[in-house]
Design a protein around this motif. Structure first.
Motif, PDB file in Angstrom:
ATOM      1  N   ALA A  35       0.842  -1.208   0.000  1.00  0.00           N
ATOM      2  CA  ALA A  35       0.000   0.000   0.000  1.00  0.00           C
ATOM      3  C   ALA A  35       0.875   1.255   0.000  1.00  0.00           C
ATOM      4  CB  ALA A  35      -0.919   0.000   1.220  1.00  0.00           C
ATOM      5  N   TYR A  36       1.951   1.225   0.776  1.00  0.00           N
ATOM      6  CA  TYR A  36       2.889   2.355   0.835  1.00  0.00           C
ATOM      7  C   TYR A  36       3.527   2.573  -0.537  1.00  0.00           C
ATOM      8  CZ  TYR A  36       6.853   5.158   2.589  1.00  0.00           C
ATOM      9  OH  TYR A  36       7.795   6.135   2.811  1.00  0.00           O
ATOM     10  N   ARG A  37       3.974   1.482  -1.152  1.00  0.00           N
ATOM     11  CA  ARG A  37       4.618   1.571  -2.463  1.00  0.00           C
ATOM     12  C   ARG A  37       3.639   2.103  -3.510  1.00  0.00           C
ATOM     13  NH1 ARG A  37       6.878  -3.824  -4.202  1.00  0.00           N
ATOM     14  NH2 ARG A  37       4.991  -3.965  -5.419  1.00  0.00           N
ATOM     15  N   ASP A  38       2.361   1.697  -3.425  1.00  0.00           N
ATOM     16  CA  ASP A  38       1.348   2.209  -4.365  1.00  0.00           C
ATOM     17  C   ASP A  38       1.221   3.726  -4.235  1.00  0.00           C
ATOM     18  OD1 ASP A  38       0.870  -0.350  -5.253  1.00  0.00           O
ATOM     19  OD2 ASP A  38      -0.991  -0.601  -4.099  1.00  0.00           O
ATOM     20  N   THR A  39       1.188   4.211  -3.003  1.00  0.00           N
ATOM     21  CA  THR A  39       1.090   5.658  -2.777  1.00  0.00           C
ATOM     22  C   THR A  39       2.324   6.367  -3.344  1.00  0.00           C
ATOM     23  OG1 THR A  39      -0.262   5.384  -0.802  1.00  0.00           O
ATOM     24  CG2 THR A  39       0.952   7.451  -0.994  1.00  0.00           C
ATOM     25  N   LEU A  40       3.497   5.804  -3.074  1.00  0.00           N
ATOM     26  CA  LEU A  40       4.735   6.419  -3.576  1.00  0.00           C
ATOM     27  C   LEU A  40       4.770   6.423  -5.100  1.00  0.00           C
ATOM     28  CD1 LEU A  40       7.290   4.888  -1.042  1.00  0.00           C
ATOM     29  CD2 LEU A  40       6.429   7.241  -1.088  1.00  0.00           C
ATOM     30  N   THR A  41       4.325   5.346  -5.709  1.00  0.00           N
ATOM     31  CA  THR A  41       4.313   5.259  -7.174  1.00  0.00           C
ATOM     32  C   THR A  41       3.392   6.324  -7.765  1.00  0.00           C
ATOM     33  OG1 THR A  41       4.797   2.895  -7.089  1.00  0.00           O
ATOM     34  CG2 THR A  41       3.860   3.729  -9.138  1.00  0.00           C
ATOM     35  N   ARG A  42       2.214   6.508  -7.147  1.00  0.00           N
ATOM     36  CA  ARG A  42       1.294   7.565  -7.613  1.00  0.00           C
ATOM     37  C   ARG A  42       1.935   8.943  -7.477  1.00  0.00           C
ATOM     38  NH1 ARG A  42      -2.384   4.476  -4.872  1.00  0.00           N
ATOM     39  NH2 ARG A  42      -2.505   5.923  -3.118  1.00  0.00           N
ATOM     40  N   ARG A  43       2.838   9.087  -6.510  1.00  0.00           N
ATOM     41  CA  ARG A  43       3.515  10.376  -6.306  1.00  0.00           C
ATOM     42  C   ARG A  43       4.779  10.492  -7.172  1.00  0.00           C
ATOM     43  NH1 ARG A  43       1.990  13.343  -1.861  1.00  0.00           N
ATOM     44  NH2 ARG A  43       4.097  14.112  -1.503  1.00  0.00           N
ATOM     45  N   GLY A  44       5.031   9.476  -8.016  1.00  0.00           N
ATOM     46  CA  GLY A  44       6.177   9.524  -8.922  1.00  0.00           C
ATOM     47  C   GLY A  44       7.488   9.065  -8.299  1.00  0.00           C
ATOM     48  N   ILE A  45       7.428   8.408  -7.153  1.00  0.00           N
ATOM     49  CA  ILE A  45       8.647   7.935  -6.480  1.00  0.00           C
ATOM     50  C   ILE A  45       8.927   6.511  -6.936  1.00  0.00           C
ATOM     51  CG2 ILE A  45       9.783   7.548  -4.252  1.00  0.00           C
ATOM     52  CD1 ILE A  45       8.854  10.457  -4.659  1.00  0.00           C
ATOM     53  N   GLU A  49      15.780   6.116  -2.422  1.00  0.00           N
ATOM     54  CA  GLU A  49      16.434   7.393  -2.177  1.00  0.00           C
ATOM     55  C   GLU A  49      15.531   8.581  -2.473  1.00  0.00           C
ATOM     56  OE1 GLU A  49      17.524   4.960  -4.127  1.00  0.00           O
ATOM     57  OE2 GLU A  49      19.577   4.435  -3.591  1.00  0.00           O
ATOM     58  N   GLY A  50      14.502   8.370  -3.276  1.00  0.00           N
ATOM     59  CA  GLY A  50      13.619   9.457  -3.674  1.00  0.00           C
ATOM     60  C   GLY A  50      12.512   9.767  -2.677  1.00  0.00           C
ATOM     61  N   ILE A  51      12.406   8.974  -1.615  1.00  0.00           N
ATOM     62  CA  ILE A  51      11.333   9.181  -0.648  1.00  0.00           C
ATOM     63  C   ILE A  51      11.710  10.313   0.296  1.00  0.00           C
ATOM     64  CG2 ILE A  51       9.904   8.098   1.136  1.00  0.00           C
ATOM     65  CD1 ILE A  51      10.744   5.368  -0.052  1.00  0.00           C
ATOM     66  N   SER A  52      10.762  11.217   0.531  1.00  0.00           N
ATOM     67  CA  SER A  52      10.992  12.316   1.471  1.00  0.00           C
ATOM     68  C   SER A  52      10.029  12.183   2.648  1.00  0.00           C
ATOM     69  CB  SER A  52      10.765  13.667   0.775  1.00  0.00           C
ATOM     70  OG  SER A  52       9.380  13.829   0.498  1.00  0.00           O
ATOM     71  N   SER A  53      10.270  12.978   3.675  1.00  0.00           N
ATOM     72  CA  SER A  53       9.366  12.949   4.830  1.00  0.00           C
ATOM     73  C   SER A  53       7.971  13.413   4.425  1.00  0.00           C
ATOM     74  CB  SER A  53       9.917  13.800   5.974  1.00  0.00           C
ATOM     75  OG  SER A  53      10.122  15.124   5.557  1.00  0.00           O
ATOM     76  N   ALA A  54       7.862  14.274   3.419  1.00  0.00           N
ATOM     77  CA  ALA A  54       6.558  14.712   2.925  1.00  0.00           C
ATOM     78  C   ALA A  54       5.783  13.535   2.326  1.00  0.00           C
ATOM     79  CB  ALA A  54       6.722  15.815   1.886  1.00  0.00           C
ATOM     80  N   ASP A  55       6.494  12.594   1.704  1.00  0.00           N
ATOM     81  CA  ASP A  55       5.842  11.409   1.146  1.00  0.00           C
ATOM     82  C   ASP A  55       5.294  10.506   2.249  1.00  0.00           C
ATOM     83  OD1 ASP A  55       6.454  12.068  -1.592  1.00  0.00           O
ATOM     84  OD2 ASP A  55       8.516  11.417  -1.194  1.00  0.00           O
ATOM     85  N   VAL A  56       6.051  10.362   3.316  1.00  0.00           N
ATOM     86  CA  VAL A  56       5.593   9.554   4.454  1.00  0.00           C
ATOM     87  C   VAL A  56       4.363  10.214   5.084  1.00  0.00           C
ATOM     88  CG1 VAL A  56       6.230   8.580   6.695  1.00  0.00           C
ATOM     89  CG2 VAL A  56       7.932   8.680   4.863  1.00  0.00           C
ATOM     90  N   THR A  57       4.423  11.517   5.247  1.00  0.00           N
ATOM     91  CA  THR A  57       3.292  12.260   5.808  1.00  0.00           C
ATOM     92  C   THR A  57       2.063  12.135   4.918  1.00  0.00           C
ATOM     93  OG1 THR A  57       4.816  13.814   6.855  1.00  0.00           O
ATOM     94  CG2 THR A  57       2.527  14.532   6.598  1.00  0.00           C
ATOM     95  N   ALA A  58       2.259  12.189   3.612  1.00  0.00           N
ATOM     96  CA  ALA A  58       1.151  12.055   2.662  1.00  0.00           C
ATOM     97  C   ALA A  58       0.514  10.672   2.775  1.00  0.00           C
ATOM     98  CB  ALA A  58       1.635  12.302   1.242  1.00  0.00           C
TER      99      ALA A  58
END
Length: 191
Positions: A35-45, A49-58
């Protein structure tokens, strides 16, 4: 650069083999991180290394604001999976910093488990009255569960060698944790 799918696979292998977590726990990590990876993929990650704290918060925000929002305990579990994943990435030197340290799970209410009343237990045990082998077995198992507070999985996994003395038994719980518990007289008689 480490592809996100490879990083998740390495982490799942780590918790399964190196940490020796139970199969159900490993499956929960796998689902949570999918589920986390799906969210990151939708955000273009695409990379760890491309994950930011804003992505975790999102991701945390998304869990709380779904069409059918998750319970606080489910959100807490999923964020715990994400936090331990990021800790792993840092320990393995796949990233330079842990971006999930600020992701705090929701406060969970503390509540005591509800105990079954004596009358309710007597009713359950009465359902196993009789002299046939299944009723005797069921009564012994219920008495053992009630007397020791064992989980069903702990009771089912018991072996003759786990009886330490006539009134003490060794139970193996979640994560292979061992505990020694007394067995009451009603349970000993039923067994």
């Amino acid at each position: 650069m480490t592809a996100l799918s490879i990083a998740v696979d390495r982490y799942v292998r780590h918790v399964s083999i190196e940490r020796g977590l139970a199969a159900n726990t490993v499956q929960a990590y796998r689902r949570d991180l999918a589920a986390y990876r799906d969210t990151l993929t939708r955000r273009g990650i695409e990379t760890a290394e491309g994950i930011s704290s804003a992505d975790v918060t999102a991701f945390a925000h998304e869990l709380r604001t779904r069409e059918q929002p998750l319970t606080a305990s489910s959100v807490a579990r999923m964020l715990s999976s994400v936090r331990t994943f990021h800790r792993f990435l840092l320990e393995e030197s796949l990233v330079m910093m842990d971006v999930a340290t600020e992701a705090t799970p929701p406060k969970l209410p503390t509540r005591l488990p509800k105990a079954i009343s004596i009358e309710q237990m007597a009713s359950v045990l009465a359902a196993t009255d009789g002299d046939d082998i299944q009723n005797l077995r069921d009564k012994a198992l219920l008495e053992l569960l009630y007397a020791t507070g064992a989980r069903v999985s702990e009771a089912v996994a018991l072996n003759v060698d786990d009886v330490i003395e006539s009134d003490v038994v060794r139970l193996f719980g979640k994560g292979g944790k061992q505990r020694i518990v007394p067995v009451g007289s009603f349970a000993r008689t039923a067994i």
